[in-house]
Structures are given as structure tokens and as C-alpha cells.
Design an enzyme around this catalytic site. Sequence first.
Site, PDB file in Angstrom:
ATOM      1  N   HIS A   2      -3.716  -4.998  -0.250  1.00  0.00           N
ATOM      2  CA  HIS A   2      -3.215  -5.513   1.025  1.00  0.00           C
ATOM      3  C   HIS A   2      -3.164  -7.035   0.973  1.00  0.00           C
ATOM      4  O   HIS A   2      -4.194  -7.680   1.191  1.00  0.00           O
ATOM      5  CB  HIS A   2      -4.123  -5.066   2.169  1.00  0.00           C
ATOM      6  CG  HIS A   2      -3.986  -3.615   2.474  1.00  0.00           C
ATOM      7  ND1 HIS A   2      -3.088  -3.139   3.395  1.00  0.00           N
ATOM      8  CD2 HIS A   2      -4.585  -2.523   1.956  1.00  0.00           C
ATOM      9  CE1 HIS A   2      -3.149  -1.812   3.436  1.00  0.00           C
ATOM     10  NE2 HIS A   2      -4.059  -1.421   2.569  1.00  0.00           N
ATOM     11  N   CYS A  61       0.835  -1.202   0.000  1.00  0.00           N
ATOM     12  CA  CYS A  61       0.000   0.000   0.000  1.00  0.00           C
ATOM     13  C   CYS A  61       0.875   1.259   0.000  1.00  0.00           C
ATOM     14  O   CYS A  61       1.625   1.459  -0.942  1.00  0.00           O
ATOM     15  CB  CYS A  61      -0.993  -0.045   1.163  1.00  0.00           C
ATOM     16  SG  CYS A  61      -2.361   1.119   0.931  1.00  0.00           S
ATOM     17  N   GLU A  89      -2.104  -8.985   3.119  1.00  0.00           N
ATOM     18  CA  GLU A  89      -2.459  -9.521   4.443  1.00  0.00           C
ATOM     19  C   GLU A  89      -3.962  -9.545   4.673  1.00  0.00           C
ATOM     20  O   GLU A  89      -4.440 -10.103   5.649  1.00  0.00           O
ATOM     21  CB  GLU A  89      -1.738  -8.727   5.543  1.00  0.00           C
ATOM     22  CG  GLU A  89      -2.298  -7.337   5.855  1.00  0.00           C
ATOM     23  CD  GLU A  89      -1.861  -6.239   4.896  1.00  0.00           C
ATOM     24  OE1 GLU A  89      -1.400  -6.547   3.777  1.00  0.00           O
ATOM     25  OE2 GLU A  89      -2.009  -5.052   5.274  1.00  0.00           O
TER      26      GLU A  89
END
Lengths: 217, 260
Positions: free
Chosen positions: A197, A88, A199
Site C-alpha cells: 500500500h 493491492c 498510501e
Amino acid sequence: MSVAIVDYGAGNLHSAAKAFERAARDHAKTPDVFVTSDADRVAKADRIVLPGVGAYADCKRGLAAVDGMIEVLNEQVGKNAKPFLGICVGMQLMASRGLEFETIEGLDWIAGDVTAMVPSEPELKIPHMGWNTIQVRDSGHAVLKGLATGDDGLHAYFVHSYHFATAREQDRLATFDYAGTFTAIVAKDNMIGTQFHPEKSQRLGLGLISNFLDWAP
Amino acid sequence: MLKARVIPCLDVKDGRVVKGVNFVDLVDAGDPVEAAKAYDAAGADELCFLDITASHEGRDTIYDVVSRTAEACFMPVTVGGGVRAVEDIRKLLIAGADKVSINTAAVKNPDFIREAAEKFGSQCIVVSIDAKQVNAPGDPDKFEIFTHGGRTPTGIDAVEFAKKAVALGAGELLVTSMDRDGTKSGYNIALTRAIADAVPVPVIASGGVGNLTHMVEGIRDGHATAVLAASIFHFGEYTIHEAKAHMQDAGIAMRMDDTI
């Protein structure tokens, strides 16, 4: 193998660390994943991850405020060519400049500017928030190995209003469509950066992280 | 292409789910983390925790819930309820929340929105707007903000407040129609659309879902980019997959990935 997640006060490191720990646990090499704001520990790590959420200028200042961190990043990623993943705003910091609110210099690893996204359909919402598919250039990349991409592929979770307009098309590994074509992943030598993202991107994200741990650029 | 999102919302009190989560295979249906994992596996696009803990002492339980969820679920998590200070937001983000929703505090003190957005970025600041339709039948639509679970009128126009919240830095709006909440008669589409069309940021429709067609209406007619629902999922009336498949059949682009 050790993986340093750089802590420079830019938002939520917990989920990035957890996703790496999860990928590491399933990984044959069982890497040691740690979050740190200590430049020396980053210097000694085998792989480096730079997360980041929020405004570009704040993140850049936050990074610059950590003693010796930018120098270590330039040395380890630039000179020593350690595998690097930016996430990001951490990815956007790889650019020459950020143009969010004010013009500020980035790390200048990949030529280009971070600018406001302007979809050609004005009714589309900004931030670009939610799950989108990504289109990968033909040559592919080791970090996307085994992961279905394209219109019918897996989705990535995005939340951002600015995007990285790379100066050179070859630095752009993947794009996404939002009434316009925008950068989803940048890749150059030992560096990779995702606008989304990983994650938070379930299968695509954990797969990408796992591939990053295997990647030998 | 960006997909519409389906967001199950769990009410949490003192660290426990209050409205039942009725899934098979859940060892402890009262544990919000177990429920979160089930929704993650079922393909939820995001998850929302609403902390309705009343006591000050009980408030710390939500951090543990969020932290344990972030260890197990790799999708975005929004936490709302009782967020009144920058420190509350910081603690939730550190625990692993991706977004924080601000409700009463934003109505009482709109500058709190600016303070929060400047500190943490607009991308993680959701302003939650609870509104009721207050015009007489036949008169032009008028929506008013209510606080304290819909009990307290404020005299504030919901659409004007929505614009102001975005100008102050809200990155997303969660719009709940308090007169529909719990009725199962569908979202208030006029309210959802009035706000969605007035602001540039994404709007989540909430309050009143009773069937899957209501979710289609929230996106198609309400111009929301996400739909939030609680009871229809918690009590096993519909699965997340059924909701998404129904929306896709209605022509809305949905994320139909297999999950982990």
C-alpha cells in the site's frame, strides 16, 4: 493533469485519496485528484488509480457492477495507454485470473494468476502483514526514481495472503522475501501495480506516488 | 525481510486523548491527531486508537479523529472500542481506518467476526482478546477471556477462542493480558505464546509493558509479530526510536527507515 481514483465499493479509498492529494500538493503540476465511480470521469482523466482491499472475487464483481467501468479501463489503459496504478487487490485484478476461494477472471492485462502465498517456513504468519523491503530488478523503473530499495532500503507496508505469480518474469519489477520470493510490483508498458500500500508506506509510498504523477511511459 | 512492528496505542474519549501524551513540540497534547502525527514522524510502524467513549452521542467524535489522522499520517491505523455492528466498521473504514478491532461483540457473538470478514476482508478485521491467567500456581496454564475492561469473566478459554476467531475470518489477533495491564511487569509471555503458536495469523502482544526488554520478550519469547504499548511512550519514558533500536540490538529485525 487529473487523476481518477476508481471507486467500486472496495474498501478504503480515503487514505489513497489523501496520499495522492498530499503528493499532488507537493507537486509542481498540482494535479486534480478525485475519487469517482463514474466511468465517464475515469475516461477523461489523465491518470487512473485502481485501489482495492478484500477478497478478489468480491472486488472483481464490484468492479464489473459499475456501469461501463471495465470497458473504460480496457480502453483507456489498454488502448489509449494512460498511466495506470493498481494497488493491492487493484494490482491483482490486472492478472489473468484470481484463485482466491474460487477461480475468477481478472482484467487479463498481465499474464499470470493470483494464488495463495505459501512461505517455505510453515511457522511464518499469513497474512503477510507489516513492513518489508523490496528487491528491484536491475533495469529499475521511473516510479522508483530516487527511492532506496533492497535489503537496506526503505520499507513498504503489506497486508495480503495472496500474491500475483506473473507468467513472465519481465512483468515483475520488484519482489519481496518471505521464506520465498513473491511479487511486490508488476510493471508493463503504461501499467504499474503494487502489492503493498503506497498510501500507507510513508517515504517509499509517497515517493512512488509522486513519481507516478511524473511518469511519462 | 518482514520486520517486527511497534504500535503505540492511544486511548481516546469524546475525541480527546485521556492518558497524557508527553512530548515536546505538541501544540495540543490532548488532540489525538497531534499525537498521531508525532508518532508517525517518530517511526511508529502502526497506530492504534482505542475509543473508550461511553456515551452514545460522543461516539461520532472518533470518525473525525480517524479522518483527520488519515489526512496527515501515511501509515496503518487500527481503531477499536465499541465496535458492535457492520455499520460501525463501515464508518471507521470510510473515515480512513485500515483495520478495526472487535472485542466484546466478538465474544458475545462470534458470527459477527465472520460477517465482518466476509464484508470487508480478513485483512482489516482484528479480534481483540482480553484474557487473564486463571490456573493455580503450579497447575497447567489456563487463560480465560474477560470482557468489560477485565471485569467480567466469561468462562471462555482464550486459546480455543483465538482459534475459533481465526477460523471465522480474523486476520490478526490483539492479545492483552488483563492481569498484567498497567502493572509494567511485562507481557504475559505464556499467554502470548500459547495463542501465537495456536493460530496462523499475526499476533500483537499487549498489556504490561514497563521497559524495552519486555518488548523484546513479546517477539522473541511470546512469538508475537508486533508489540503494542501505551504509557511508556505517552509519558516520554522511551521514544519509539529507542524501542526499535533496543529490539534491533537484541537481534530482532526492525524497520529503521527515516520517516517523512
